[in-house]
Design an enzyme around this catalytic site. Structure first.
Site, PDB file in Angstrom:
ATOM      1  N   ASP A  79       0.860  -1.178   0.000  1.00  0.00           N
ATOM      2  CA  ASP A  79       0.000   0.000   0.000  1.00  0.00           C
ATOM      3  C   ASP A  79       0.902   1.235   0.000  1.00  0.00           C
ATOM      4  OD1 ASP A  79      -3.070   0.870   0.848  1.00  0.00           O
ATOM      5  OD2 ASP A  79      -1.550   2.275   1.530  1.00  0.00           O
TER       6      ASP A  79
ATOM      7  N   ASN B 125      -1.973  12.826  -3.830  1.00  0.00           N
ATOM      8  CA  ASN B 125      -2.968  13.277  -4.804  1.00  0.00           C
ATOM      9  C   ASN B 125      -3.417  14.706  -4.531  1.00  0.00           C
ATOM     10  OD1 ASN B 125      -3.318  11.191  -6.680  1.00  0.00           O
ATOM     11  ND2 ASN B 125      -4.749  10.078  -5.380  1.00  0.00           N
TER      12      ASN B 125
ATOM     13  N   HIS C 296      -4.180  14.205  -9.342  1.00  0.00           N
ATOM     14  CA  HIS C 296      -4.382  12.790  -9.647  1.00  0.00           C
ATOM     15  C   HIS C 296      -3.483  12.274 -10.771  1.00  0.00           C
ATOM     16  CE1 HIS C 296      -7.687  11.930  -6.914  1.00  0.00           C
ATOM     17  NE2 HIS C 296      -8.118  13.167  -7.150  1.00  0.00           N
TER      18      HIS C 296
ATOM     19  N   ASP D 271      -1.434   8.871 -10.442  1.00  0.00           N
ATOM     20  CA  ASP D 271      -1.492   7.784 -11.419  1.00  0.00           C
ATOM     21  C   ASP D 271      -0.098   7.391 -11.897  1.00  0.00           C
ATOM     22  OD1 ASP D 271      -4.220   7.811 -11.220  1.00  0.00           O
ATOM     23  OD2 ASP D 271      -4.565   8.845 -13.123  1.00  0.00           O
TER      24      ASP D 271
ATOM     25  N   GLU E  87      -4.635   2.235  -4.255  1.00  0.00           N
ATOM     26  CA  GLU E  87      -3.176   2.226  -4.179  1.00  0.00           C
ATOM     27  C   GLU E  87      -2.637   0.930  -3.593  1.00  0.00           C
ATOM     28  OE1 GLU E  87      -4.617   4.438  -0.426  1.00  0.00           O
ATOM     29  OE2 GLU E  87      -5.255   4.119  -2.493  1.00  0.00           O
TER      30      GLU E  87
END
Length: 313
Positions: A176, A184, A189, A193, A219
């Site tokens: 994680d 973010n 974002h 990504d 994630e």
């Protein structure tokens, strides 16, 4: 196009071969139905032109065998016959023939019917390509190119059953990204990504070909490690953690927390193994992040994933 011709008479077979080769096709000739069937098992053909009357295995039986194979690639069949009756044509269609060519053969008609076959085969090949693409989309995460959760769940069930049946260890790693929400929020974002895509590539490049690497959701990433004991899995997870930590990230340093679990007496099913790895991951998060925890290495009751504090992740 690669064409298989089945005819026990040498003169018509030679005529077919020469005519088809002049049209630019690759032609293989079988002298009877059984030989044609054997060649179909050994090589790939998209068009078969077969005589109706042959010793051993006639054209109708060859059609039935081809249709009974259940292959994903469709084989177009043209049946050669001097029979013109409706019942004969119906028998050929029922057996699996796509088209008929009358004997004696006319070169222009042969070219036309092979041209029709070529167009239908080309459309079928395009459909097969699209079906493969759809199958890949159904099992692949669009952002990272890894297996998606659906595919992972199926692989986990299969791998656990195999491990228990054969007595092999199976380990599961869960990763994680630490403080992903703030990443973010701070950089947008697209930056998040990009981090996920890079992390996916690290996991893919640093694991074995037969390991199953998947984006589990958001994630979170999972890696199934067949025939891998607890110590080896923990060492690999820590090496991956360090690789992520030392990667030259563009916006800010990125770290991951990991949980690892290995099959055993109490962990013999996919859900149990997944829950154990999830608990271990939660322990890593609560213990300061940027670390690896194996489920066997800590004591005490840990809250299940359903009781997670979202702000702690």
């Amino acid at each position: 196009m690669k064409i298989l011709v089945a005819d026990d008479e040498s003169t018509p077979a030679l005529f077919l071969r020469r005519t088809l080769e002049r049209l630019g096709h690759e032609v293989v000739v079988a002298s009877n139905g059984l030989e044609a069937w054997e060649r179909l098992q050994a090589d790939a053909f998209r068009l078969v032109i077969t005589d109706w009357m042959m010793p051993g295995l006639d054209g109708l039986d060859l059609c039935r065998r081809i249709r009974g194979r259940g292959d994903s690639s469709y084989i177009y069949i043209i049946l050669l016959t001097a029979r013109e009756g409706l019942q004969d044509r119906l028998a050929g269609l029922t057996a699996g023939a796509d088209d008929f060519l009358s004997k004696p053969m006319d070169p222009a008609e042969l070219a036309a019917r092979v041209g029709i076959a070529g167009r239908i085969v080309a459309m079928q090949e395009e459909l097969e390509r699209k079906n493969v693409q759809l199958a890949e989309l159904a099992t692949t995460d669009g952002l990272t190119g890894l297996k998606n959760r659906r595919c992972f769940d199926e692989a986990l069930t299969t791998a656990c059953s195999f491990a228990v049946r054969c007595g092999y260890p199976l380990s599961l790693m869960m990763f994680d990204v630490d403080h992903f929400k703030t990443l973010n929020d701070s950089f947008g974002h697209p930056a998040g990504d990009s981090v996920l895509a890079t992390l996916a590539e690290i996991l893919r490049s640093e694991t074995r070909d037969h390991d199953v690497v998947a984006r589990y959701g958001g994630e979170e990433f999972t890696v199934l490690l067949p025939a891998t004991v607890a110590e080896e899995a923990s060492q690999l997870a820590d090496r991956l953690r360090m690789t992520v930590r030392n990667h030259p990230w563009s916006q800010r340093a990125v770290t991951v927390s990991a949980g690892v679990a290995t099959t055993g007496a109490d962990l013999a099913t996919g859900p149990a193994l997944l829950e154990a790895a999830d608990r271990a991951l939660y322990h890593s998060k609560r213990s300061g992040r940027d670390r690896v925890t194996h489920h066997d290495s800590f004591q005490g009751e840990i809250a299940s994933s359903h009781a997670r504090d979202p702000m702690a992740l």
